[in-house]
Design an enzyme around this catalytic site. Structure first.
Site, short mmCIF file in Angstrom:
data_model
loop_
_atom_site.label_atom_id
_atom_site.label_comp_id
_atom_site.label_asym_id
_atom_site.label_seq_id
_atom_site.Cartn_x
_atom_site.Cartn_y
_atom_site.Cartn_z
CG HIS A 138 -1.86 -1.32 1.01
ND1 HIS A 138 -2.66 -1.23 -0.11
CD2 HIS A 138 -2.15 -1.66 1.69
CE1 HIS A 138 -3.07 -2.53 0.34
NE2 HIS A 138 -3.19 -3.03 1.81
CG ASP A 175 -2.42 -8.14 0.56
OD1 ASP A 175 -1.44 -8.74 0.88
OD2 ASP A 175 -3.55 -7.51 0.24
CG ASP A 256 -4.78 -10.17 3.19
OD1 ASP A 256 -4.67 -10.34 2.44
OD2 ASP A 256 -4.46 -8.95 3.64
ZN LIG Z 1 -3.93 -7.29 2.84
#
Ligand SMILES: [Zn+2]
Length: 319
Positions: A138, A175, A256
């Site tokens: 990110h 992800d 995740d």
């Molecule tokens: Zn993540």
């Protein structure tokens, strides 16, 4: 079949497992899901399943200012240094905070990927996994967000482009969150191609409209599982990877999207991570002389994270 055998790269040596105790020193508060225990859970699971015996353990060096500057402007790094608290914590956004150990951990995390690139490009390891935190995908060139400070994977890609003069690098990101930072950094770089899947709409609420022609994002609805994920890989990722013929492959390995992970609402299981990793190893063997570097991103259910990384490393090590 014969052509396949002739072109398949034969890897030798042990997969590198790159980490550092300093990565445990970053702490965002009691109960925060991005916690130091993530790395110990991974190590414990790898030892329990005896995968650790098949890896070469390597200490992550600190990233150098020059290596970092290829992605993050010095003013941004100075800003983070100025925010670094000597005690307590400094809040960067609603869910991202710096503790006294954060910068050191972040420098090890980015340094790990640089080291991974060196090992793989100099034939000292067939491929590598960086068990690091804070995560990175990110982090934009000048913006920390979503638990991320430096874009570890991007720093490694820049090192491969600059030091080893590679001309085509592919990034894959599975992800549950969109890797907005990696997309922002490489959106206009024809040397880099990115394929990804992520839950959408979901944090960071972008990615459904790719920022450049080199970005192949596949948003998946909440509730998607292995079937939808594998279909995205088969219909989008693999054709794009075969067309691009990368010289090196990087994986933003977030776990995740696992069905036991409360962070997201997807339904992947260990077998899906092993399946996609074996496909990526195959692509790396076909086009990249095996060169593949995988970097930990998310994954917050400690048991599911450990088991998923074990499945990922079984595939990387060809066990
Ligand atoms: Zn993540």
């Amino acid at each position: 079949m014969f052509t396949w055998l002739k072109t398949r790269w034969h890897r030798t040596g042990l997969t590198a497992y790159i980490s550092h105790p300093d990565c445990l020193k970053h702490f965002m508060g009691v109960g925060h899901p991005e916690c130091p225990e993530r790395l110990t859970a991974i190590r414990d699971q790898l030892m329990a399943s005896q995968i650790f015996d098949s890896l070469q353990e390597v200490d992550a060096p600190l990233v150098t200012p020059q290596q970092l500057a290829r992605i993050h402007p010095p003013r941004y790094v100075e800003y983070l240094e100025s925010c670094s608290p000597s005690v307590g914590s400094f809040r960067i956004d609603a869910d991202t905070a710096m503790s006294p150990g954060t910068l050191l951990a972040a420098q090890r995390a980015a340094g790990a990927v640089v080291k991974a690139v060196e090992l793989v490009c100099e034939d000292k390891a067939p491929n590598a996994f960086c068990a690091v935190r804070p995560p990175g995908h990110h982090a934009e060139s000048a913006r920390a967000m979503g638990f991320c400070f430096f874009n570890n994977l991007a720093v490694g890609v820049a090192h491969a482009l600059t030091t080893y003069k590679l001309e085509r690098i592919a990034i894959v990101d599975f992800d549950v969150h969109h890797g907005n930072g990696t997309e922002e950094i490489f959106k206009d770089d024809p040397r880099v191609m990115m394929v990804s899947t992520f839950q959408h709409p979901f944090y960071p609420y972008c990615g459904d409209e790719p920022l450049g022609p080199n970005m192949h994002n596949v948003p998946l609805k909440a509730g998607s599982g292995g079937r939808e994920f594998r279909e995205a890989v088969e219909t989008v990722w693999l054709p794009q990877l075969h067309a691009f013929q990368p010289q090196m492959l990087f994986i933003s390995a977030g776990f995740d999207a696992h069905r036991e992970d409360d962070m997201g609402s997807m339904g992947l299981v260990e077998a899906d991570y092993e399946w996609v990793t074996r496909h990526m190893v195959q692509i790396a063997d076909l086009y990249c002389q095996g060169r593949l570097v995988s970097v930990l991103e998310g994954g917050y259910d400690l048991s599911a994270l450990g088991r998923s990384v074990a499945a990922h490393l079984r595939a990387l090590s060809d066990l």
